[in-house]
Design a protein around this motif. Structure first.
Motif, PDB file in Angstrom:
ATOM      1  N   ASN A 135       0.717  -1.654   0.017  1.00  0.00           N
ATOM      2  CA  ASN A 135      -0.080  -0.529  -0.142  1.00  0.00           C
ATOM      3  C   ASN A 135       0.808   0.949   0.218  1.00  0.00           C
ATOM      4  O   ASN A 135       0.705   2.478   0.474  1.00  0.00           O
ATOM      5  N   VAL A 136       0.959   1.876  -0.988  1.00  0.00           N
ATOM      6  CA  VAL A 136       1.856   2.673  -1.277  1.00  0.00           C
ATOM      7  C   VAL A 136       2.048   3.422  -2.327  1.00  0.00           C
ATOM      8  O   VAL A 136       1.930   3.258  -3.295  1.00  0.00           O
ATOM      9  N   MET A 137       1.589   4.783  -1.809  1.00  0.00           N
ATOM     10  CA  MET A 137       1.757   6.226  -3.252  1.00  0.00           C
ATOM     11  C   MET A 137       2.850   6.274  -3.594  1.00  0.00           C
ATOM     12  O   MET A 137       3.366   7.170  -2.847  1.00  0.00           O
ATOM     13  N   TRP A 138       2.958   6.727  -4.831  1.00  0.00           N
ATOM     14  CA  TRP A 138       4.814   6.708  -5.553  1.00  0.00           C
ATOM     15  C   TRP A 138       4.214   8.654  -6.364  1.00  0.00           C
ATOM     16  O   TRP A 138       3.068   8.095  -6.467  1.00  0.00           O
ATOM     17  N   TYR A 139       4.967   9.172  -5.843  1.00  0.00           N
ATOM     18  CA  TYR A 139       4.338  10.315  -7.035  1.00  0.00           C
ATOM     19  C   TYR A 139       5.623  11.183  -7.090  1.00  0.00           C
ATOM     20  O   TYR A 139       6.757  10.633  -6.648  1.00  0.00           O
ATOM     21  N   ASN A 140       5.905  12.195  -8.159  1.00  0.00           N
ATOM     22  CA  ASN A 140       6.891  13.182  -8.551  1.00  0.00           C
ATOM     23  C   ASN A 140       6.833  14.771  -7.514  1.00  0.00           C
ATOM     24  O   ASN A 140       6.075  15.357  -7.997  1.00  0.00           O
ATOM     25  N   PRO A 141       7.409  14.642  -6.481  1.00  0.00           N
ATOM     26  CA  PRO A 141       7.385  15.890  -5.865  1.00  0.00           C
ATOM     27  C   PRO A 141       7.727  17.313  -6.694  1.00  0.00           C
ATOM     28  O   PRO A 141       6.595  18.148  -5.865  1.00  0.00           O
ATOM     29  N   ALA A 142       8.539  17.396  -7.064  1.00  0.00           N
ATOM     30  CA  ALA A 142       8.284  18.658  -7.986  1.00  0.00           C
ATOM     31  C   ALA A 142       7.084  18.846  -9.303  1.00  0.00           C
ATOM     32  O   ALA A 142       6.155  19.833  -8.920  1.00  0.00           O
ATOM     33  N   LYS A 143       7.352  17.856  -9.480  1.00  0.00           N
ATOM     34  CA  LYS A 143       5.323  18.749 -10.623  1.00  0.00           C
ATOM     35  C   LYS A 143       4.209  18.116  -9.409  1.00  0.00           C
ATOM     36  O   LYS A 143       3.111  18.992  -9.750  1.00  0.00           O
ATOM     37  N   LEU A 144       3.873  17.481  -7.831  1.00  0.00           N
ATOM     38  CA  LEU A 144       2.586  17.827  -7.279  1.00  0.00           C
ATOM     39  C   LEU A 144       2.882  19.054  -6.219  1.00  0.00           C
ATOM     40  O   LEU A 144       2.171  20.116  -6.608  1.00  0.00           O
ATOM     41  N   LYS A 145       4.347  19.918  -6.606  1.00  0.00           N
ATOM     42  CA  LYS A 145       4.266  21.012  -6.957  1.00  0.00           C
ATOM     43  C   LYS A 145       4.260  22.347  -7.808  1.00  0.00           C
ATOM     44  O   LYS A 145       3.349  23.232  -7.409  1.00  0.00           O
ATOM     45  N   GLU A 146       4.534  21.685  -8.840  1.00  0.00           N
ATOM     46  CA  GLU A 146       4.213  22.899  -9.707  1.00  0.00           C
ATOM     47  C   GLU A 146       2.252  22.922 -10.308  1.00  0.00           C
ATOM     48  O   GLU A 146       1.848  23.738 -10.988  1.00  0.00           O
ATOM     49  N   TRP A 147       1.211  21.404 -10.031  1.00  0.00           N
ATOM     50  CA  TRP A 147       0.378  21.899  -9.714  1.00  0.00           C
ATOM     51  C   TRP A 147      -0.423  22.536  -8.763  1.00  0.00           C
ATOM     52  O   TRP A 147      -1.649  22.187  -8.891  1.00  0.00           O
ATOM     53  N   GLY A 148       0.267  22.317  -7.377  1.00  0.00           N
ATOM     54  CA  GLY A 148      -0.716  23.150  -6.625  1.00  0.00           C
ATOM     55  C   GLY A 148      -1.087  22.485  -5.433  1.00  0.00           C
ATOM     56  O   GLY A 148      -1.917  22.991  -5.598  1.00  0.00           O
ATOM     57  N   VAL A 149      -0.997  21.168  -5.626  1.00  0.00           N
ATOM     58  CA  VAL A 149      -1.626  19.243  -5.059  1.00  0.00           C
ATOM     59  C   VAL A 149      -0.614  18.813  -3.735  1.00  0.00           C
ATOM     60  O   VAL A 149       0.227  18.874  -4.227  1.00  0.00           O
ATOM     61  N   SER A 150      -1.089  18.441  -2.525  1.00  0.00           N
ATOM     62  CA  SER A 150      -1.213  17.880  -1.773  1.00  0.00           C
ATOM     63  C   SER A 150      -0.689  16.249  -2.002  1.00  0.00           C
ATOM     64  O   SER A 150      -2.448  15.458  -2.896  1.00  0.00           O
ATOM     65  N   VAL A 151      -0.376  15.668  -1.321  1.00  0.00           N
ATOM     66  CA  VAL A 151      -0.853  13.977  -1.187  1.00  0.00           C
ATOM     67  C   VAL A 151      -2.264  13.427  -0.570  1.00  0.00           C
ATOM     68  O   VAL A 151      -1.521  13.915   0.799  1.00  0.00           O
ATOM     69  N   PRO A 152      -3.072  13.142  -1.351  1.00  0.00           N
ATOM     70  CA  PRO A 152      -4.368  12.881  -0.849  1.00  0.00           C
ATOM     71  C   PRO A 152      -4.537  12.003   0.648  1.00  0.00           C
ATOM     72  O   PRO A 152      -3.213  10.609  -0.180  1.00  0.00           O
ATOM     73  N   LYS A 153      -4.569  12.150   1.955  1.00  0.00           N
ATOM     74  CA  LYS A 153      -4.647  11.087   2.953  1.00  0.00           C
ATOM     75  C   LYS A 153      -6.223  10.647   2.839  1.00  0.00           C
ATOM     76  O   LYS A 153      -5.556   9.106   3.812  1.00  0.00           O
ATOM     77  N   THR A 154      -6.644  10.494   2.315  1.00  0.00           N
ATOM     78  CA  THR A 154      -8.658   9.692   2.228  1.00  0.00           C
ATOM     79  C   THR A 154      -8.084   9.763   0.581  1.00  0.00           C
ATOM     80  O   THR A 154      -8.095  10.343   0.069  1.00  0.00           O
ATOM     81  N   TRP A 155      -9.279   8.447   0.095  1.00  0.00           N
ATOM     82  CA  TRP A 155      -9.693   8.093  -0.443  1.00  0.00           C
ATOM     83  C   TRP A 155     -10.278   9.306  -1.176  1.00  0.00           C
ATOM     84  O   TRP A 155     -10.622   9.463  -2.472  1.00  0.00           O
ATOM     85  N   PRO A 156     -11.579  10.053  -0.429  1.00  0.00           N
ATOM     86  CA  PRO A 156     -12.391  10.914  -1.156  1.00  0.00           C
ATOM     87  C   PRO A 156     -11.726  12.283  -0.755  1.00  0.00           C
ATOM     88  O   PRO A 156     -12.211  13.380  -2.076  1.00  0.00           O
ATOM     89  N   GLU A 157     -10.558  12.298  -0.333  1.00  0.00           N
ATOM     90  CA  GLU A 157      -9.775  13.728  -0.530  1.00  0.00           C
ATOM     91  C   GLU A 157      -8.823  13.445  -1.902  1.00  0.00           C
ATOM     92  O   GLU A 157      -8.758  14.016  -2.759  1.00  0.00           O
ATOM     93  N   PHE A 158      -8.295  12.544  -2.256  1.00  0.00           N
ATOM     94  CA  PHE A 158      -7.908  11.806  -3.238  1.00  0.00           C
ATOM     95  C   PHE A 158      -9.247  12.241  -4.829  1.00  0.00           C
ATOM     96  O   PHE A 158      -8.075  12.937  -6.005  1.00  0.00           O
ATOM     97  N   LEU A 159     -10.529  11.756  -5.083  1.00  0.00           N
ATOM     98  CA  LEU A 159     -11.570  12.070  -5.461  1.00  0.00           C
ATOM     99  C   LEU A 159     -11.094  13.140  -6.019  1.00  0.00           C
ATOM    100  O   LEU A 159     -11.149  13.864  -6.947  1.00  0.00           O
ATOM    101  N   SER A 160     -10.757  14.742  -5.330  1.00  0.00           N
ATOM    102  CA  SER A 160     -11.361  15.887  -4.704  1.00  0.00           C
ATOM    103  C   SER A 160      -9.465  16.500  -5.921  1.00  0.00           C
ATOM    104  O   SER A 160     -10.200  16.762  -6.180  1.00  0.00           O
ATOM    105  N   THR A 161      -8.880  15.577  -5.092  1.00  0.00           N
ATOM    106  CA  THR A 161      -7.566  16.130  -5.773  1.00  0.00           C
ATOM    107  C   THR A 161      -7.337  15.639  -7.605  1.00  0.00           C
ATOM    108  O   THR A 161      -6.620  16.225  -7.800  1.00  0.00           O
ATOM    109  N   CYS A 162      -8.319  14.571  -7.538  1.00  0.00           N
ATOM    110  CA  CYS A 162      -8.195  14.070  -8.993  1.00  0.00           C
ATOM    111  C   CYS A 162      -9.260  14.579 -10.049  1.00  0.00           C
ATOM    112  O   CYS A 162      -8.769  15.720 -11.292  1.00  0.00           O
ATOM    113  N   THR A 163      -9.713  15.590  -8.627  1.00  0.00           N
ATOM    114  CA  THR A 163     -11.336  16.805  -9.820  1.00  0.00           C
ATOM    115  C   THR A 163     -10.056  18.450 -10.124  1.00  0.00           C
ATOM    116  O   THR A 163      -9.756  18.499 -11.237  1.00  0.00           O
ATOM    117  N   THR A 164      -9.645  18.197  -9.271  1.00  0.00           N
ATOM    118  CA  THR A 164      -8.293  19.832  -9.346  1.00  0.00           C
ATOM    119  C   THR A 164      -7.620  19.317 -10.541  1.00  0.00           C
ATOM    120  O   THR A 164      -7.198  20.720 -11.373  1.00  0.00           O
TER     121      THR A 164
END
Length: 411
Positions: free
Chosen positions: A142-171
């Motif tokens: 159960n690991v979520m992988w990401y590119n730190p530089a790209k998340l900063k560029e997009w202005g989003v943070s790592v979601p901690k719940t699945w509802p938060e993930f879906l909101s981040t997805c929309t963004t």
């Protein structure tokens, strides 16, 4: 004179017997994984130099080929001295229930392993009053992988719940990221399903699925299937054509924001792609599973009817030893199953995983053989394929429940 001759003959026989010691190790570790196995064998040979070791590797198919050969040998009465299997139900639900394995509880007690292997892990490898394998490593599912530089560029943070993930997805979609989540071929979709289920049901709910006290048709499970469908709506449409490595590449190049994959991805990022942990790639527990460690482990058992009992017992002792685990795991990209490993030998990611291993609730992976028998896991892929095509949560839940009943744990 006669007595001296008898002693000399006895010594010669003993020496010959020692020299003739043999050990067959059956596994699917080849290619990039072979050096880790060789490191283990080196530790064994240093302790038992007179034993001839047969490294009987059957490569290909992520163990599929090896399991087919193993089945022929086990049913034919010519078992290897010790063979690799995923710790938990992959071994228990196939060979322990068939009365083909020897109980290792005395070995665990004599080696002091009950104190250095976590209780949750011992529970996963136990059944019918016995302990059935020695885990040599631990991977985290159960690991979520990401590119730190790209998340900063997009202005989003790592979601901690699945509802938060879906909101981040929309963004992210609003910012032009067509597929915020990347997945690959069928087994990686199952791998994602596992994290969504655990992040929705919780660790105890997950365990209840596999002990039969929670049915797949329960509204909570059906609801988790629905969440899984929404998560898939955030993913790429060409999943079936991607390996897990190709899916991981889309995190690196910024095509997608997130990928749920086991921590063998850390080895891929650092060894193959030469990326620095923390900057070239980042990681977090998959949404909803911060305090849960979903584990899978490679382990070895002791079949009944083998010819080289003493040599095999010594092999198992090496597998469970601190020296053996710390020789193997830094090369394999996994962490030691023991809680007292020398972390100075491990990577930045592995050190963080080892910390979580000691402090989290440990549950087993379904996809990777820990909690469900092979009769279930081998057929579950079709359930996921059908769900991906239809998004019918109730239908998928009903199909999974029927499969659970046929596999002997559904009620």
């Amino acid at each position: 004179m006669k007595k001296a001759l008898m002693i000399a003959t006895a010594l010669a026989v003993t020496s010959s017997a020692l020299a003739a010691g043999k050990l067959e190790i059956f596994s699917w570790w080849s290619g990039d994984e072979a050096p880790a196995l060789e490191a283990l064998i080196k530790v064994y040979k240093a302790k038992y130099p007179s034993v001839a070791v047969d490294n009987a590797t059957v490569s290909g198919g992520a163990g599929t080929n090896a399991k087919a050969v193993l089945k022929t040998r086990m049913l034919g009465g010519t078992p290897p001295d010790s063979f690799q299997a995923h710790a938990g139900q992959e071994l228990i639900g196939t060979w322990v229930v068939a009365n083909r394995m020897q109980d290792l509880t005395p070995l665990f007690k004599s080696e002091g392993w009950m104190k250095v292997f976590p209780a949750d892990l011992v529970k996963l490898i136990s059944a019918k009053g016995g302990i059935w394998s020695v885990p040599v490593n631990v991977h985290r599912s159960n690991v979520m992988w990401y590119n730190p530089a790209k998340l900063k560029e997009w202005g989003v943070s790592v979601p901690k719940t699945w509802p938060e993930f879906l909101s981040t997805c929309t963004t992210l979609k609003a910012k032009g990221v067509a597929a915020p989540l990347v997945v690959g071929e069928n087994w990686t979709e199952q791998h994602l399903w596992e994290s969504v289920m655990i992040g929705t049901l919780g660790a105890q709910g997950w365990e209840n699925l596999w002990n039969g006290s929670l049915k797949f048709t329960d509204p909570r499970v059906v609801g988790a299937f629905t969440t899984y469908g929404k998560v898939l709506d955030c993913a790429n449409k060409d999943a079936s054509g991607l390996s897990w490595q190709q899916a991981s590449d889309r995190i690196i190049d910024g095509t997608s924001a997130f990928n749920i994959m086991g921590d063998w991805a850390a080895g891929y990022f650092t060894t193959t792609k030469k990326l620095a942990p923390g900057t070239g790639f980042g990681w977090a527990a998959s949404p909803g599973t911060t305090k849960t460690f979903v584990m899978l482990a490679d382990s070895f058992g002791l079949p009944k009817g083998i010819k080289d009992q003493a040599e095999t017992m010594n092999w198992l002792k090496v597998l469970g030893s601190k020296a053996g685990q710390d020789a193997f795991n830094p090369l394999k990209g996994s962490i030691a199953a023991r809680t007292d490993s020398d972390l100075s030998k491990y990577s930045v990611y592995s050190k963080s995983a080892a910390t979580d291993w000691k402090s989290s609730k440990i549950v087993g992976s379904m996809v990777h053989g820990a909690v469900a028998p092979e009769s279930f896991t081998s057929a579950f892929g079709a359930v996921i394929d059908q769900f991906v095509a239809s998004k019918n949560s109730a239908g998928a839940a009903a199909a999974a429940q029927q499969l659970a009943v046929r596999s002997g744990f559904g009620k």
